[in-house]
Design a protein around this motif. Structure first.
Motif, PDB file in Angstrom:
ATOM      1  N   GLU A  96       1.913  -4.296  16.703  1.00 17.86           N
ATOM      2  CA  GLU A  96       1.937  -5.688  17.170  1.00 17.86           C
ATOM      3  C   GLU A  96       1.437  -6.567  16.031  1.00 17.86           C
ATOM      4  OE1 GLU A  96       0.868  -7.188  21.370  1.00 17.86           O
ATOM      5  OE2 GLU A  96      -0.906  -7.680  20.139  1.00 17.86           O
ATOM      6  N   CYS A  97       2.300  -7.452  15.534  1.00 20.56           N
ATOM      7  CA  CYS A  97       1.919  -8.342  14.445  1.00 20.56           C
ATOM      8  C   CYS A  97       2.912  -9.487  14.369  1.00 20.56           C
ATOM      9  CB  CYS A  97       1.868  -7.607  13.110  1.00 20.56           C
ATOM     10  SG  CYS A  97       3.465  -6.949  12.571  1.00 20.56           S
ATOM     11  N   SER A  98       2.530 -10.542  13.653  1.00 18.25           N
ATOM     12  CA  SER A  98       3.426 -11.680  13.459  1.00 18.25           C
ATOM     13  C   SER A  98       4.420 -11.373  12.345  1.00 18.25           C
ATOM     14  CB  SER A  98       2.613 -12.928  13.121  1.00 18.25           C
ATOM     15  OG  SER A  98       2.067 -12.813  11.822  1.00 18.25           O
ATOM     16  N   SER A  99       5.353 -12.290  12.138  1.00 19.78           N
ATOM     17  CA  SER A  99       6.406 -12.078  11.151  1.00 19.78           C
ATOM     18  C   SER A  99       5.890 -12.125   9.714  1.00 19.78           C
ATOM     19  CB  SER A  99       7.506 -13.133  11.327  1.00 19.78           C
ATOM     20  OG  SER A  99       6.968 -14.440  11.172  1.00 19.78           O
ATOM     21  N   SER A 100       4.671 -12.591   9.506  1.00 20.67           N
ATOM     22  CA  SER A 100       4.120 -12.654   8.151  1.00 20.67           C
ATOM     23  C   SER A 100       3.455 -11.344   7.739  1.00 20.67           C
ATOM     24  CB  SER A 100       3.117 -13.806   8.036  1.00 20.67           C
ATOM     25  OG  SER A 100       2.050 -13.630   8.949  1.00 20.67           O
ATOM     26  N   PHE A 101       3.545 -10.340   8.603  1.00 20.85           N
ATOM     27  CA  PHE A 101       2.980  -9.028   8.297  1.00 20.85           C
ATOM     28  C   PHE A 101       4.065  -7.960   8.404  1.00 20.85           C
ATOM     29  CE2 PHE A 101      -0.562 -11.596   9.588  1.00 20.85           C
ATOM     30  CZ  PHE A 101      -1.597 -11.195   8.765  1.00 20.85           C
ATOM     31  N   VAL A 102       3.870  -6.892   7.653  1.00 13.36           N
ATOM     32  CA  VAL A 102       4.795  -5.759   7.675  1.00 13.36           C
ATOM     33  C   VAL A 102       4.040  -4.525   8.174  1.00 13.36           C
ATOM     34  CG1 VAL A 102       6.255  -4.239   6.292  1.00 13.36           C
ATOM     35  CG2 VAL A 102       6.132  -6.683   5.758  1.00 13.36           C
ATOM     36  N   PRO A 103       4.498  -3.875   9.243  1.00 13.94           N
ATOM     37  CA  PRO A 103       3.878  -2.605   9.648  1.00 13.94           C
ATOM     38  C   PRO A 103       4.116  -1.535   8.583  1.00 13.94           C
ATOM     39  CG  PRO A 103       5.200  -3.540  11.420  1.00 13.94           C
ATOM     40  CD  PRO A 103       5.545  -4.301  10.185  1.00 13.94           C
ATOM     41  N   TYR A 142      -1.030  -2.263   8.349  1.00 19.16           N
ATOM     42  CA  TYR A 142      -0.151  -3.405   8.110  1.00 19.16           C
ATOM     43  C   TYR A 142      -0.444  -3.972   6.722  1.00 19.16           C
ATOM     44  CZ  TYR A 142       0.030  -3.424  13.272  1.00 19.16           C
ATOM     45  OH  TYR A 142       0.167  -3.085  14.601  1.00 19.16           O
ATOM     46  N   MET A 143       0.515  -4.722   6.193  1.00 16.86           N
ATOM     47  CA  MET A 143       0.307  -5.444   4.949  1.00 16.86           C
ATOM     48  C   MET A 143       0.822  -6.864   5.105  1.00 16.86           C
ATOM     49  SD  MET A 143       1.191  -4.429   0.991  1.00 16.86           S
ATOM     50  CE  MET A 143       2.963  -4.560   1.099  1.00 16.86           C
ATOM     51  N   SER A 144       0.006  -7.814   4.621  1.00 20.65           N
ATOM     52  CA  SER A 144       0.413  -9.213   4.699  1.00 20.65           C
ATOM     53  C   SER A 144       1.402  -9.537   3.586  1.00 20.65           C
ATOM     54  CB  SER A 144      -0.809 -10.128   4.581  1.00 20.65           C
ATOM     55  OG  SER A 144      -1.250 -10.190   3.240  1.00 20.65           O
ATOM     56  N   HIS A 145       2.016 -10.702   3.696  1.00 22.37           N
ATOM     57  CA  HIS A 145       2.956 -11.145   2.671  1.00 22.37           C
ATOM     58  C   HIS A 145       2.282 -11.254   1.313  1.00 22.37           C
ATOM     59  CE1 HIS A 145       6.515 -13.094   1.048  1.00 22.37           C
ATOM     60  NE2 HIS A 145       5.764 -14.076   0.584  1.00 22.37           N
ATOM     61  N   TRP A 146       0.945 -11.437   1.320  1.00 24.48           N
ATOM     62  CA  TRP A 146       0.194 -11.610   0.079  1.00 24.48           C
ATOM     63  C   TRP A 146      -0.592 -10.351  -0.285  1.00 24.48           C
ATOM     64  CZ3 TRP A 146       2.622 -15.367  -1.841  1.00 24.48           C
ATOM     65  CH2 TRP A 146       3.039 -16.429  -1.056  1.00 24.48           C
ATOM     66  N   SER A 147      -0.103  -9.214   0.162  1.00 24.26           N
ATOM     67  CA  SER A 147      -0.592  -7.889  -0.276  1.00 24.26           C
ATOM     68  C   SER A 147      -2.017  -7.589   0.153  1.00 24.26           C
ATOM     69  CB  SER A 147      -0.463  -7.738  -1.805  1.00 24.26           C
ATOM     70  OG  SER A 147       0.887  -7.805  -2.198  1.00 24.26           O
ATOM     71  N   GLU A 148      -2.465  -8.155   1.266  1.00 31.29           N
ATOM     72  CA  GLU A 148      -3.738  -7.735   1.853  1.00 31.29           C
ATOM     73  C   GLU A 148      -3.443  -6.678   2.920  1.00 31.29           C
ATOM     74  OE1 GLU A 148      -6.761 -11.430   1.716  1.00 31.29           O
ATOM     75  OE2 GLU A 148      -4.921 -11.824   2.802  1.00 31.29           O
ATOM     76  N   LEU A 149      -4.311  -5.678   3.012  1.00 27.50           N
ATOM     77  CA  LEU A 149      -4.092  -4.535   3.892  1.00 27.50           C
ATOM     78  C   LEU A 149      -4.950  -4.658   5.148  1.00 27.50           C
ATOM     79  CD1 LEU A 149      -4.031  -1.644   1.262  1.00 27.50           C
ATOM     80  CD2 LEU A 149      -2.122  -3.004   2.143  1.00 27.50           C
ATOM     81  N   TYR A 150      -4.354  -4.288   6.292  1.00 31.36           N
ATOM     82  CA  TYR A 150      -5.024  -4.366   7.592  1.00 31.36           C
ATOM     83  C   TYR A 150      -4.920  -3.004   8.276  1.00 31.36           C
ATOM     84  CZ  TYR A 150      -5.017  -9.469   7.097  1.00 31.36           C
ATOM     85  OH  TYR A 150      -5.229 -10.755   6.663  1.00 31.36           O
ATOM     86  N   GLN A 169      -2.421  -5.995  14.879  1.00 33.54           N
ATOM     87  CA  GLN A 169      -2.951  -6.415  13.581  1.00 33.54           C
ATOM     88  C   GLN A 169      -4.049  -7.449  13.732  1.00 33.54           C
ATOM     89  OE1 GLN A 169      -1.944  -9.784  12.391  1.00 33.54           O
ATOM     90  NE2 GLN A 169      -3.550  -9.555  10.834  1.00 33.54           N
ATOM     91  N   ALA A 170      -3.980  -8.269  14.750  1.00 32.78           N
ATOM     92  CA  ALA A 170      -4.961  -9.344  14.931  1.00 32.78           C
ATOM     93  C   ALA A 170      -6.368  -8.814  15.176  1.00 32.78           C
ATOM     94  CB  ALA A 170      -4.531 -10.245  16.090  1.00 32.78           C
ATOM     95  N   GLU A 171      -6.505  -7.539  15.547  1.00 26.34           N
ATOM     96  CA  GLU A 171      -7.830  -6.964  15.786  1.00 26.34           C
ATOM     97  C   GLU A 171      -8.583  -6.700  14.481  1.00 26.34           C
ATOM     98  OE1 GLU A 171      -7.901  -3.691  18.646  1.00 26.34           O
ATOM     99  OE2 GLU A 171      -5.786  -4.127  19.054  1.00 26.34           O
ATOM    100  N   TYR A 240      -8.848  -5.448   5.611  1.00 27.24           N
ATOM    101  CA  TYR A 240      -9.390  -5.947   6.874  1.00 27.24           C
ATOM    102  C   TYR A 240      -9.313  -4.791   7.868  1.00 27.24           C
ATOM    103  CZ  TYR A 240      -9.124 -10.835   5.318  1.00 27.24           C
ATOM    104  OH  TYR A 240      -9.304 -12.023   4.659  1.00 27.24           O
ATOM    105  N   ILE A 241     -10.398  -4.558   8.611  1.00 23.88           N
ATOM    106  CA  ILE A 241     -10.389  -3.511   9.625  1.00 23.88           C
ATOM    107  C   ILE A 241     -11.057  -4.046  10.885  1.00 23.88           C
ATOM    108  CG2 ILE A 241     -10.512  -1.686   7.875  1.00 23.88           C
ATOM    109  CD1 ILE A 241     -13.448  -1.282   8.695  1.00 23.88           C
ATOM    110  N   ASN A 242     -10.911  -3.323  11.987  1.00 24.23           N
ATOM    111  CA  ASN A 242     -11.722  -3.613  13.158  1.00 24.23           C
ATOM    112  C   ASN A 242     -13.035  -2.839  13.044  1.00 24.23           C
ATOM    113  OD1 ASN A 242     -10.078  -1.254  13.525  1.00 24.23           O
ATOM    114  ND2 ASN A 242     -10.782  -1.156  15.650  1.00 24.23           N
TER     115      ASN A 242
END
Length: 733
Positions: A96-103, A142-150, A169-171, A240-242
């Motif tokens: 579950e993530c927005s379009s600005s993230f890639v699973p 997940y990875m954001s469009h700007w190469s941050e890892l979740y 991803q929001a968690e 970023y982690i929970n």
């Protein structure tokens, strides 16, 4: 490939050479290749696009799933069922993530069932996995469009029936960043870009690479990330982690370079409940400059000798991921790798200990190879130094075998390298082995035999590996190995391998290895040496002694049997006893020599990698007033009569009662010592710096020698002017 006389010719390490075994039922091949390259190729070698220098990642591809995305390589242990799956249920895991993230991927795991992992495949937003009932951890990445890892985790979820779990991803809201500074405190980083892909902060480093691991207590590594380095302004967080319990920790090995200087760091984050930025302490670095001796064959090829490194992230003693890199456009003029280390040993008793081991590399040989029209690359072949860890408190050299992914140092039943803790007697420190110069000794030959059935015929592969006194691997020497074969009788076959690419203390030398195989015995593979080391009475590693009674020789070896692992390209070795005989004689003479009394030390039997341990005093060697080098002959014989004999020439030196520092004459050229340099008044003079035991510590043709990193003490500088006049001067460093 054979010449007109039918003799195999050594040309290309990618070829195998059938020996002339016309009367034998078994088929022998001599593979002139090194174990490291063979293992890397068999188990998976990946290019790392985040590094501007040529880089290879060494890992067991059969044990890991690898998935590249952007400048990152994501690595996860492969599915491995550990218990019968009679009572299974279905678990559906949702992204579950927005379009600005890639699973990136989903994993579910526990110590009993192992790891089940699936990479993201668009447009699927979920996976369903059948698993045994039990209690599991799981995560989505997940990875954001700007190469941050979740990373979003769930801990200790009890699975009793079919279950659906969403990992959003929001968690992942807790940030973690890792920063690097050099030994002066200066920040080291690659360029920072804005969101328009323009550099807004120039980089202070030329190269960067990191190996990051999420480690679960009692399980080990659950996820690895390779790469990073480049950042975007306002998006510079690494993870970023929970919120996670203290069952988890994040560990990272990192290398950053400027020019030909490399900084290595180890980071461990145990508290994952709150976000933090951690920066290494610059005062913890130890300066580690490693000198290499160039071999005779390629000493005049200055463009061959480029520096590099191998770095491994080690969990529970296993090299989970290794990385090799070198600088092809920057040949070394002083044959020295320049490192700073802050990679301390994990404390004894630590759960799932994490260590970072580093090897210095110096290329010996380079060949240009073309794989397609217009596609020519330079392939370098290195002397690979011993793996080392340490910080300001000192260096510890871990002698665990020269292979980087499988082979002799694979534990029984495994296909991976056990690189830590290493052999307790053959490992050493910077206090017990000072002024190390790799490649300065005549190596032993660690011969690896493997066998397979080819069209109903047993094919035995013979792989020579030349290992120096400190455990350094000379992986270029196979280019100069000479071979001879002889059918001694109908059932006895002899192979002689000769490596003459040796010069020690100005003496030409060689390693001569004779293999005698008895074909009509169930065991027809000879035993082999693994390591040879000389020490003084204080336990210091050295091959030069004032008197013979000051020295001992320590030898590891045995009768090794190769055991292939099903569904694997490689296997492991077991070891049984072999009889040993050791003799020595003056360098260049012929045997028989003086027999040494050899004792086996059962407490130092060590597997994987080494086998039986033997020790002998050098006391039977006669005292001498003058410096004298000695050759050594070692024979191992197994119960079937198969035999290996190695001649190590030269092996050790008795300095003599009249050697060492005596009165000296100050050269008219004169030298001064200041600012970490010995400088001659004649800038065209050749300088040679000798330690008190007669060992050449450094030399230069430009009138100066750098002394940074050298052990303090008394030395003698030999000054040779342009007319050939030679004088010496005593100096104190």
């Amino acid at each position: 490939m054979q010449d007109k006389k039918g003799k195999p010719q050594l040309k290309d390490k990618k070829q195998i050479f059938p020996l002339n075994t016309t009367t034998m039922n078994r088929f022998f091949t001599l593979i002139i290749a090194i174990a490291v390259d063979a293992s890397a190729m068999a188990n998976g070698t990946l290019p790392n696009s985040s590094s501007p220098n040529p880089t290879k990642l060494v890992l067991n591809a059969q044990k890991h799933d690898t998935h590249k995305y952007g400048n990152f390589t994501f690595i996860t242990p492969l599915t491995r069922a550990k218990q019968a799956a009679n009572d299974c249920v279905k678990v559906t895991l949702n992204y579950e993530c927005s379009s600005s993230f890639v699973p990136i991927g989903l994993s579910i795991y526990n110590p009993e069932a192992g790891m089940f992992h699936s990479n993201y495949e668009s447009p699927n937003k979920s996976i369903t996995q059948s698993v045994p009932k039990g209690t599991y951890d799981m995560f989505a990445s997940y990875m954001s469009h700007w190469s941050e890892l979740y990373y979003v985790f769930r801990e200790q979820v009890e699975i009793k029936g079919d279950t659906t779990i969403t990992l959003s991803q929001a968690e992942a809201t807790i940030p973690f960043s890792i920063k690097t500074v050099d030994h002066t405190g200066k920040a080291l980083h690659m360029p920072v870009y804005n969101t328009s892909y323009q550099i807004v902060e120039p980089g202070t480093a030329d190269d960067f690479s990191s190996l990051s691991f999420f480690i679960l207590e009692g399980f080990g590594n659950v996820a690895s990330i390779i790469g990073g380095g480049y950042k975007y302004q306002g998006h510079e967080t690494d993870f970023y982690i929970n919120k996670l319990s203290n069952r988890y920790k994040i560990c990272e090995s990192r290398v950053v370079s400027v020019g030909d200087v490399f900084w290595f760091n180890k980071y461990v984050i145990n508290d994952l409940s709150t976000g933090k930025t951690i920066t290494n302490d610059p005062s913890r670095f130890i300066k580690y400059d490693q000198k290499f001796a160039v071999s005779p064959k390629w000493k005049d090829n200055s463009d061959f000798h480029v520096p590099g490194y191998y770095m491994a992230g080690v969990i529970d003693g296993e090299a989970v991921i290794g990385q090799r890199s070198y600088i092809p456009f920057m040949p070394s003029t002083d044959y020295t790798t320049k490192f700073y280390l802050d990679t301390p040993k994990d404390g004894d008793g630590t759960s799932n200990p994490f260590n970072v081991l580093v090897k210095p590399l110096m290329s010996e040989y380079m060949v240009k190879e073309s794989y397609s029209p217009g596609d020519t690359i330079k392939n370098f072949y290195f002397t690979c130094g011993q793996q080392v860890m340490g910080d300001k408190n000192g260096l510890y050299y871990v002698t665990a075998g020269y292979e980087e992914d499988g082979g002799f140092n694979s534990p029984q039943g495994m296909v991976r390298s056990q690189v830590y803790p290493g052999h307790p007697a053959l490992s050493f420190t910077d206090k017990t082995a000072a002024n190390i110069v790799y490649g300065e000794s005549c190596p032993v030959n660690s011969v690896r035999f493997t066998s397979e059935n080819v069209d109903g015929q047993e094919q035995i592969s013979i792989i020579p590996n030349y290992v120096g006194r400190y455990g350094e691997l000379r992986d270029a020497d196979y280019h100069v190995v000479e071979q001879q074969e002889q059918q001694v009788t109908d059932n006895i076959y002899s192979i002689i391998l000769t490596n003459k690419n040796v010069n020690v203390d100005g003496l030409d030398g060689m390693n001569k290895t004779q293999l005698v195989m008895i074909e009509n015995k169930p065991d027809h593979v000879p035993p082999t040496l693994q390591m040879l080391q000389f020490k003084d009475k204080q336990g210091n590693v050295t091959d030069r002694f004032k008197e013979a009674r000051d020295g001992v020789v320590e030898i590891a070896g045995g009768d090794f049997t190769y055991n292939p692992v099903p569904e694997s390209y490689t296997g492991y070795f077991t070891c049984t006893p072999a009889e040993i005989q050791v003799s020595c004689y003056q360098h260049g003479a012929t045997g028989p020599g003086m027999l040494l009394t050899v004792e086996e030390v059962p407490a130092l039997y060590f597997m994987p990698g080494f086998g039986h341990f033997f020790r002998a005093s050098l006391e039977p060697v006669p005292d001498t007033s003058q410096k004298q080098w000695y050759d050594m002959e070692i024979t191992l014989t197994d119960p079937s009569g198969n035999k290996q004999t190695q001649t190590i020439s030269p092996a050790f030196c008795i300095i003599g009662t009249e050697s060492g520092i005596t009165s000296t004459t100050v050269s008219t050229a004169g030298v001064t010592i200041e600012n970490g340099k010995i400088t001659s008044q004649d800038r065209h003079a050749m300088l040679q710096l000798y330690s008190i035991d007669g060992r050449l510590a450094a030399q230069s043709r430009n009138g100066e020698i750098l002394t940074d990193g050298m052990t303090h003490g008394v030395y003698v500088v030999k000054i040779i002017d342009t007319a050939g006049n030679c004088q010496s001067q005593k100096v104190m460093l």
